[in-house]
Scaffold this motif. Sequence first.
Motif, PDB file in Angstrom:
ATOM      1  N   GLN A 135      37.998  29.903  47.460  1.00  0.00           N
ATOM      2  CA  GLN A 135      36.531  30.822  47.008  1.00  0.00           C
ATOM      3  C   GLN A 135      38.167  32.129  45.973  1.00  0.00           C
ATOM      4  OE1 GLN A 135      36.611  34.783  49.932  1.00  0.00           O
ATOM      5  NE2 GLN A 135      34.546  34.816  49.654  1.00  0.00           N
ATOM      6  N   ALA A 136      39.074  32.311  46.613  1.00  0.00           N
ATOM      7  CA  ALA A 136      39.873  33.461  45.507  1.00  0.00           C
ATOM      8  C   ALA A 136      39.798  32.794  43.873  1.00  0.00           C
ATOM      9  CB  ALA A 136      40.821  33.939  45.956  1.00  0.00           C
ATOM     10  N   MET A 137      39.877  31.413  44.230  1.00  0.00           N
ATOM     11  CA  MET A 137      40.418  31.101  43.333  1.00  0.00           C
ATOM     12  C   MET A 137      38.803  31.060  42.014  1.00  0.00           C
ATOM     13  SD  MET A 137      43.280  30.319  42.084  1.00  0.00           S
ATOM     14  CE  MET A 137      42.824  29.122  40.519  1.00  0.00           C
ATOM     15  N   ALA A 138      38.053  30.791  42.879  1.00  0.00           N
ATOM     16  CA  ALA A 138      36.671  30.849  42.264  1.00  0.00           C
ATOM     17  C   ALA A 138      35.703  31.802  41.716  1.00  0.00           C
ATOM     18  CB  ALA A 138      35.443  30.404  43.253  1.00  0.00           C
ATOM     19  N   LEU A 139      36.214  33.010  42.517  1.00  0.00           N
ATOM     20  CA  LEU A 139      36.050  34.818  42.432  1.00  0.00           C
ATOM     21  C   LEU A 139      37.022  35.187  41.197  1.00  0.00           C
ATOM     22  CD1 LEU A 139      35.581  36.224  45.832  1.00  0.00           C
ATOM     23  CD2 LEU A 139      33.913  36.225  43.847  1.00  0.00           C
ATOM     24  N   LEU A 140      37.842  34.301  40.896  1.00  0.00           N
ATOM     25  CA  LEU A 140      39.403  34.398  39.422  1.00  0.00           C
ATOM     26  C   LEU A 140      38.894  34.111  38.527  1.00  0.00           C
ATOM     27  CD1 LEU A 140      42.619  34.962  41.409  1.00  0.00           C
ATOM     28  CD2 LEU A 140      41.312  35.920  40.093  1.00  0.00           C
ATOM     29  N   ALA A 141      37.710  32.608  38.534  1.00  0.00           N
ATOM     30  CA  ALA A 141      37.260  31.913  37.462  1.00  0.00           C
ATOM     31  C   ALA A 141      35.781  32.926  37.443  1.00  0.00           C
ATOM     32  CB  ALA A 141      36.556  31.593  38.235  1.00  0.00           C
ATOM     33  N   ARG A 142      34.939  33.670  38.272  1.00  0.00           N
ATOM     34  CA  ARG A 142      34.270  34.377  37.892  1.00  0.00           C
ATOM     35  C   ARG A 142      34.247  35.749  37.007  1.00  0.00           C
ATOM     36  NH1 ARG A 142      30.232  37.010  42.946  1.00  0.00           N
ATOM     37  NH2 ARG A 142      27.962  37.184  41.315  1.00  0.00           N
ATOM     38  N   VAL A 143      35.265  36.105  37.148  1.00  0.00           N
ATOM     39  CA  VAL A 143      35.794  37.326  36.268  1.00  0.00           C
ATOM     40  C   VAL A 143      36.718  36.834  35.261  1.00  0.00           C
ATOM     41  CG1 VAL A 143      35.927  38.547  38.600  1.00  0.00           C
ATOM     42  CG2 VAL A 143      38.082  37.749  37.100  1.00  0.00           C
ATOM     43  N   GLY A 144      36.982  35.893  34.926  1.00  0.00           N
ATOM     44  CA  GLY A 144      37.529  35.350  33.670  1.00  0.00           C
ATOM     45  C   GLY A 144      39.071  35.748  33.743  1.00  0.00           C
ATOM     46  N   LEU A 145      40.447  35.063  35.046  1.00  0.00           N
ATOM     47  CA  LEU A 145      40.972  35.664  34.900  1.00  0.00           C
ATOM     48  C   LEU A 145      41.926  34.346  36.163  1.00  0.00           C
ATOM     49  CD1 LEU A 145      41.569  39.139  35.902  1.00  0.00           C
ATOM     50  CD2 LEU A 145      41.862  37.870  33.750  1.00  0.00           C
TER      51      LEU A 145
END
Length: 261
Positions: A135-145
């Motif tokens: 989930q965290a990797m998906a969220l970091l991808a969502r914010v471009g990081l």
Amino acid sequence: MNGAAAATPLVSARIVGKTFQDFEALIEVDCDVMRGEVVCIIGPSGSGKTTFLRCINQLETYDKGSIWLEGELLGYRRVGEALQPLTEKEIARQRRKTGMVFQRFNLFPHLTALQNVTEGPIQVLKRRPAEAREQAMALLARVGLEAKAEAYPAELSGGQQQRVAIARALAMQPQLMLFDEPTSALDPELVGEVLQVMRDLAADGMTMIVVTHEMGFAREVSDRVIFMDKGRVVETGTAAELMSNPREERTRGFLKSVARG
């Protein structure tokens, strides 16, 4: 969602008051925020904007009135005609429904970006580490990081740290996002990347209350704008109404001073 649910505010504040010693920080504040709505709060420093957000997130205890989230009274329970403060455990449960992003990013300096985002879901929501990481990797991808997952806060720019802070708040799957001047501590060239993440959240239907000095963002993204001064709500309206044709002289004066600045 049925019609009744859609018409019920996610957040409802009624005659909310907060006093610090002899200083009235909030005076009879009324505010409703509907599901999926973006409400920006503007006003001069010291007008009560941040205090109101902190009362919603229960980082401050309001003294008068009531604040409801998803139909639940925040911070208190009714016992007959009296109000009884909730325990810290009960407040922590309520607070899980909100995510808050601060002026200063408040990341854990000894944890990587990925670990900052997984900490809450693992420790508070008791998620399995593998699930929390995914989930965290998906969220970091969502914010471009996504590429910065293993970087520590000191290795990130201010804008990147703030985007990690947004991902961390989203990892708790909140019903409501609170932003307290999220770009005020950033260098001007980094403001845009944070505002773009917030635009994307708004487009996805996240309910948001944003304290901001970014008038362009408020005009572009918000469904409604609230102008506060000296602890009171002076005026509320759509961005076009309030920012182009304010009713109150105090609002007009503030907007002129911001435009000159």
